[in-house]
Design a protein around this motif. Structure first.
Motif, short mmCIF file in Angstrom:
data_model
loop_
_atom_site.label_atom_id
_atom_site.label_comp_id
_atom_site.label_asym_id
_atom_site.label_seq_id
_atom_site.Cartn_x
_atom_site.Cartn_y
_atom_site.Cartn_z
N ALA A 60 42.99 49.17 40.81
CA ALA A 60 43.56 48.28 41.28
C ALA A 60 42.62 47.77 42.74
O ALA A 60 42.37 46.81 43.09
N ARG A 61 42.07 48.73 43.36
CA ARG A 61 41.31 48.72 44.56
C ARG A 61 39.80 48.07 44.22
O ARG A 61 39.65 46.80 44.99
N ILE A 62 39.53 48.36 42.90
CA ILE A 62 38.11 47.57 42.64
C ILE A 62 38.33 46.09 42.13
O ILE A 62 37.53 45.36 42.65
N ILE A 63 39.57 46.02 41.37
CA ILE A 63 39.96 44.50 41.07
C ILE A 63 40.03 43.67 42.53
O ILE A 63 39.64 42.63 42.62
N GLY A 64 40.61 44.31 43.25
CA GLY A 64 41.11 43.41 44.53
C GLY A 64 39.87 43.10 45.39
O GLY A 64 39.73 42.10 45.78
N GLN A 65 38.90 44.14 45.53
CA GLN A 65 37.62 43.85 46.36
C GLN A 65 36.89 42.85 45.49
O GLN A 65 36.04 41.93 46.19
N VAL A 66 36.93 42.86 44.13
CA VAL A 66 35.75 42.16 43.38
C VAL A 66 36.45 40.49 43.75
O VAL A 66 35.73 39.66 43.85
N VAL A 125 35.41 30.14 38.79
CA VAL A 125 35.92 31.32 39.54
C VAL A 125 36.08 32.76 38.71
O VAL A 125 35.94 33.83 39.03
N VAL A 126 36.92 32.30 37.30
CA VAL A 126 37.11 33.45 36.46
C VAL A 126 35.99 34.05 36.04
O VAL A 126 35.72 35.33 35.91
N GLY A 127 34.93 33.16 35.79
CA GLY A 127 33.60 33.54 35.27
C GLY A 127 33.10 34.53 36.31
O GLY A 127 32.22 35.51 35.94
N LEU A 171 32.44 42.28 38.22
CA LEU A 171 32.86 43.45 37.59
C LEU A 171 31.94 43.97 36.86
O LEU A 171 32.08 45.11 36.69
N LYS A 172 31.26 43.24 36.12
CA LYS A 172 30.18 43.98 35.13
C LYS A 172 28.93 44.36 36.13
O LYS A 172 28.37 45.36 35.78
N LYS A 173 28.91 43.99 37.40
CA LYS A 173 27.93 44.31 38.32
C LYS A 173 28.43 45.63 38.99
O LYS A 173 27.69 46.42 39.85
N GLU A 174 29.89 46.01 38.88
CA GLU A 174 30.31 47.10 39.44
C GLU A 174 29.91 48.35 38.81
O GLU A 174 29.98 48.69 37.72
N GLU A 175 29.37 49.26 39.81
CA GLU A 175 28.68 50.59 39.41
C GLU A 175 29.69 51.58 39.08
O GLU A 175 29.41 52.63 38.47
N ARG A 176 30.64 51.40 39.82
CA ARG A 176 31.74 52.72 39.81
C ARG A 176 32.46 52.87 38.37
O ARG A 176 33.08 53.71 37.98
N ILE A 177 32.42 51.66 37.56
CA ILE A 177 33.33 51.69 36.33
C ILE A 177 32.55 50.71 35.35
O ILE A 177 31.83 49.90 35.55
N ASN A 178 32.84 51.16 33.95
CA ASN A 178 32.31 50.48 33.00
C ASN A 178 33.00 48.97 32.87
O ASN A 178 34.14 49.02 32.48
N ALA A 179 32.31 47.99 32.98
CA ALA A 179 33.03 46.68 33.02
C ALA A 179 33.75 46.25 31.75
O ALA A 179 34.86 45.98 31.59
#
Length: 255
Positions: free
Chosen positions: A159-165, A200-202, A208-216
């Motif tokens: 949830a924290r990752i999604i919120g920040q993204v 915006v959705v895109g 999210l794909k650039k997020e290094e902490r988790i596999n997008a």
């Protein structure tokens, strides 16, 4: 012998007022400088005057003792007042932080539902006045733990990752992002059309794909995006938000 006369108390009362004003204006250090300068100046002046007038040594010693006691008293007053001022400032800062925390969800970092609705009402009025349209973007995900790259990301971390993204994917000065609970986020996009909402959705997916902490790819499988036009009536729009939060019979999904 009357060690402290009424005039002495009057002088120290004036000093206390000066110290108080100095602390309010420049802080504790400024108040201490004012305290030191004024008390020592008066002390030396009184002893010098007594010496010039030929006063007895015992009287000069009495003046020195009075000034030492007065300085000690004023230092204690400065310490007490400085502490009170610091505590007051800290309390004010804590209250401001608490207000911020009350307006934001502690897990996702986006707005709480109540704060989201209050800000949305302001945005909606502005949109109506300018004859603009807007869209809701709803994000839902399963409240499950996700295993990625040999590490388990629990629901709160997801949830924290999604919120920040989401916050990094919208125009913060124009758009809103809020938590509606039940692993649901709502984004309010003002002055845009369906194509703009899809962009915006895109952007969220790309970030999210650039997020290094988790596999997008693993995370995106858990996400469900919905796009809804904002109703033209404020009451209907607020009711719409409540329905998304699960506080009504439900809404028809619009992809």
């Amino acid at each position: 012998m009357n060690f402290f006369a009424i005039e002495d108390f009057s002088i120290y009362l004036i000093f206390m007022v000066f110290i108080y004003i100095s602390i309010l204006i420049g802080g504790s250090l400024y108040g201490f400088v004012t305290l030191t300068m004024t008390t020592f100046a008066v002390a030396f002046w009184q002893v010098y005057t007594a010496w010039i007038n030929g006063s007895r040594i015992s009287f000069q010693i009495t003046l020195i003792l009075k000034q030492i006691m007065g300085i000690i008293f004023l230092i204690l007053f400065w310490v007490m007042l400085s502490e009170i001022t610091n505590i007051t400032v800290e309390n004010r800062k804590m209250k401001e932080k608490l207000k911020i925390l009350e307006r934001t969800d502690e897990i996702t970092g986006v707005l709480t539902k109540s704060e989201l609705i209050e800000r949305f009402k302001i945005i909606f009025t502005s949109m109506q006045r300018r004859n603009q349209s807007g869209y809701f973007v709803v994000l839902r995900w399963a409240g499950l733990n996700v295993k990625s790259r040999g590490k388990t990301y629990y629901s709160g971390s997801i949830a924290r990752i999604i919120g920040q993204v989401c916050l990094n994917s919208i125009r913060r000065q124009y758009d809103l992002a809020g938590s509606l609970g039940n692993n649901t986020l709502l984004i309010v996009l003002q002055n845009t059309n369906l194509e703009g909402a899809q962009i915006v959705v895109g952007r969220i997916k790309e970030n999210l794909k650039k997020e290094e902490r988790i596999n997008a790819s693993v995370l995106l499988e858990e996400l469900d995006f919905q796009i809804h036009p904002i109703p033209t009536n404020l009451d209907e729009a607020v009711e719409f938000i409540n329905c998304i939060a699960g506080e009504c019979g439900g809404i028809e999904n619009v992809k």
